[in-house]
Scaffold this active site. Structure first.
Site, PDB file in Angstrom:
ATOM      1  CE  LYS A 273      20.502  22.907 -16.744  1.00 35.37           C
ATOM      2  NZ  LYS A 273      21.448  23.827 -16.599  1.00 35.37           N
ATOM      3  NE  ARG A 347      25.687  26.795 -26.140  1.00 34.73           N
ATOM      4  CZ  ARG A 347      26.555  27.226 -25.506  1.00 34.73           C
ATOM      5  NH1 ARG A 347      27.724  27.298 -25.832  1.00 34.73           N
ATOM      6  NH2 ARG A 347      26.156  27.679 -24.509  1.00 34.73           N
TER       7      ARG A 347
HETATM    8  N1  BES Z   1      19.120  26.318 -19.850  1.00 33.82           N
HETATM    9  C1  BES Z   1      20.515  26.386 -19.499  1.00 33.82           C
HETATM   10  C2  BES Z   1      20.612  27.901 -19.398  1.00 33.82           C
HETATM   11  C3  BES Z   1      20.226  28.461 -17.890  1.00 33.82           C
HETATM   12  C4  BES Z   1      20.957  28.482 -16.636  1.00 33.82           C
HETATM   13  C5  BES Z   1      18.827  28.991 -18.112  1.00 33.82           C
HETATM   14  C6  BES Z   1      20.355  29.049 -15.517  1.00 33.82           C
HETATM   15  C7  BES Z   1      18.448  29.712 -16.862  1.00 33.82           C
HETATM   16  C8  BES Z   1      19.090  29.697 -15.641  1.00 33.82           C
HETATM   17  C9  BES Z   1      21.457  26.123 -20.621  1.00 33.82           C
HETATM   18  O1  BES Z   1      20.931  25.180 -21.459  1.00 33.82           O
HETATM   19  C10 BES Z   1      22.684  25.681 -19.887  1.00 33.82           C
HETATM   20  O2  BES Z   1      22.865  24.757 -19.295  1.00 33.82           O
HETATM   21  N2  BES Z   1      23.842  26.260 -20.463  1.00 33.82           N
HETATM   22  C11 BES Z   1      25.042  25.919 -19.931  1.00 33.82           C
HETATM   23  C12 BES Z   1      26.041  25.964 -20.735  1.00 33.82           C
HETATM   24  C13 BES Z   1      27.483  25.656 -20.388  1.00 33.82           C
HETATM   25  C14 BES Z   1      27.251  24.266 -20.301  1.00 33.82           C
HETATM   26  C15 BES Z   1      28.173  26.041 -21.568  1.00 33.82           C
HETATM   27  C16 BES Z   1      25.452  27.229 -18.648  1.00 33.82           C
HETATM   28  O3  BES Z   1      24.971  28.117 -18.734  1.00 33.82           O
HETATM   29  O4  BES Z   1      25.851  26.809 -17.577  1.00 33.82           O
HETATM   30 ZN    ZN Z   2      21.434  23.054 -20.644  1.00 34.56          ZN
END
Ligand code: BES
Ligand code: ZN
Ligand code: ZN
Length: 495
Positions: A273, A347
């Site tokens: 990230k 997931r």
């Molecule tokens: N923990 C994150 C989702 C999240 C994002 C929670 C912002 C709270 C605030 C999750 O694990 C994630 O990174 N999801 C990705 C999925 C994508 C790579 C398909 C996302 O939402 O960008």
């Molecule tokens: Zn994530």
């Protein structure tokens, strides 16, 4: 710190010399004639403020007044409850939170509170009132070693002639679960580790007569928990797969299943990230925190049904053995998963959680909570959780208790055809959908693959509702405790 003594006193028996008296009034009703008779001077001040339009008793408006000639209290805080016709119990939750915040600001540690006159407070209102007081006065000060001027609330006396003692106590218990969930979220990831969550589960289980089983990294391979195993590979912090069993209803009672994403820090892994805001990813365990919050209330209130909770918990990090894009993992139910983005890790651990719980237990309903997708924040903002289901009747139940508790959920579709979005060319499924298209639903379509056929299931995405950048009313900045009030009300309706 946030929890205090709450007692109930009929109007005629309230001791004199209260440090503050909080009075909630409707904008269209104003103060009662009884109050006017007893407090002529105060009444004049209130009426003047209302006439001037400075205080209209709109919901959450407040007016602090001082009087030298009243035996009950020298300090009065008038809180607006809005229009009486529009009234719902959440108004009291909000008004109580407004009052609690004012009280904390004034550094008054004990006070009396009267809402809606002496005889109108019903049990549902009383529960909301108690919840509002606790949730509104919540602050997380565990690491503020230098802030020594904060005085919390010690004693609250609710003034009412109605039989609401049990409802007040129940509201306090539910709110304590919310507080636990918030605290768990606020602790940083170097404290709130998977082991910390496991210890918390064990402490709750001890109080509630529950059984816990905690699986470690070594167990994952033996059991086939390949989702959490893969995600945990990049972290040296020991992962835990936490199982709690509460059998309060006996053999013939309904059984509710709960699964919570307990990702204690989400760096994104190899699909890392951006640095800005990465600290917020300590909140990625709020699904697990909600489940622990719920179980802590269950431990105290002992409802007559069975509840199984599973919390897969790990960090998502970038160590030398970290899982990588292109890797293939095999979940507990044997399905293979192609990894296209290591940041879609929630997931993967939920895949194990859902397939484990539906394989081992016969459930009458299963709800999972997860801070799963950024996309749900885009779709719904921070007010509603996103809900998706394989059983519309079950979703309807949750939507209804969401409205009732104002721990709200908004449904998104999950037609079978969304399964196409997560088809992999090399494995059974892939862990991402189509870029920028219905990311929240694609995640749910993925999860559905791991819920055993025939189980009624709802997935609740709390990435938006679980924590706030800016607090409002009884929800603070930071973790909100979303999911706790929702499920406690579902449990009540199932008992
Ligand atoms: N923990 C994150 C989702 C999240 C994002 C929670 C912002 C709270 C605030 C999750 O694990 C994630 O990174 N999801 C990705 C999925 C994508 C790579 C398909 C996302 O939402 O960008
Ligand atoms: Zn994530
Ligand atoms: Zn995550």
């Amino acid at each position: 710190m946030s929890l205090f003594n709450l007692s109930l006193t009929p109007h005629s028996e309230l001791p004199v010399g209260q440090k503050a008296y909080i009075l909630g009034i409707f904008s269209d009703v104003g103060i009662s004639t009884d109050f006017k008779d007893d407090h002529p001077n105060l009444s004049k001040q209130i009426n003047l403020a209302m006439k001037n339009g400075e205080f209209k008793a709109k919901l959450n408006q407040s007016l602090v007044l001082y009087t030298a000639d009243c035996k009950t209290s020298q300090r009065y805080i008038i809180i607006g409850l809005g229009e009486s016709e529009k009234y719902k119990s959440d108004f009291l939750r909000q008004a109580a939170a407004t009052a609690a915040k004012l009280i904390v600001g004034l550094k008054v540690s004990s006070f009396a509170i009267e809402f809606m006159g002496e005889s109108r407070l019903a049990p549902g209102d009383a529960q909301a009132l108690a919840e509002g007081l606790v949730m509104g006065s919540y602050r997380f000060l565990n690491y503020k070693k230098s802030e020594d001027d904060y005085t919390g609330i010690d004693d609250v006396t609710v003034v009412s002639d109605t039989a609401i003692a049990d409802a007040l106590a129940y509201g306090m218990q539910v709110a304590a679960g919310v507080v636990l969930a918030r605290d768990l979220g606020n602790h940083p990831s170097n404290i709130a580790t998977p082991s910390y969550l496991a210890d918390t589960a064990e402490a709750i289980a001890k109080i509630g007569g529950m059984k816990t089983t905690i699986y470690d990294r070594e167990d994952f391979e033996k059991l086939g928990l390949g989702g959490i195993q893969g995600v945990a590979q990049g972290s040296d912090v020991p992962p835990k797969f936490i199982i709690m069993e509460y059998m309060g209803g006996g053999k013939d009672a309904k059984t509710l299943g709960l699964v919570g994403k307990g990702l204690t820090f989400d760096s994104g892994g190899i699909s890392i990230k951006p640095s800005a805001g990465m600290d917020e990813m300590k909140f990625d365990m709020l699904g697990g925190a909600a489940v622990l919050g719920i179980m802590s209330v269950v431990a105290e209130t002992k409802p007559k049904l069975n509840i199984i909770a599973v919390i897969p918990s790990t960090e998502n990090m970038n160590g030398g053995e970290a899982y990588k894009p292109g890797d293939i993992l095999t979940a507990y139910n044997g399905k293979t998963i192609e990894i296209l983005n290591t940041d879609a890790e929630g997931r993967l651990i939920l895949a194990d959680g859902l397939s484990y719980i539906t394989d081992k237990y016969k459930l009458d309903g299963l709800v999972d909570f997860a801070t799963l997708t950024g996309a749900v924040v885009v779709a719904l903002g921070h007010r509603y959780s996103g809900i998706m289901t394989n059983d519309q009747d079950f979703a309807n139940e949750l939507i209804a208790v969401g409205e009732k508790t104002q721990d709200r959920v908004w449904q998104m579709p999950l037609d079978d055809e969304y399964a196409e979005d997560i088809k992999s060319t090399i494995a059974d499924v892939k862990n991402t959908g189509t870029a920028r298209e219905a990311g929240t639903i694609a995640a749910a379509a993925f999860l559905r693959e791991f819920v055993k056929e025939g189980t009624s299931w709802c997935h609740v995405d709390i990435a938006g509702s679980g924590w706030l950048k800016k607090g409002r009313s009884y929800l603070p900045e930071g973790p909100t405790g979303a999911g706790v009030r929702l499920i406690m009300e579902l449990i009540r309706s199932w008992e």
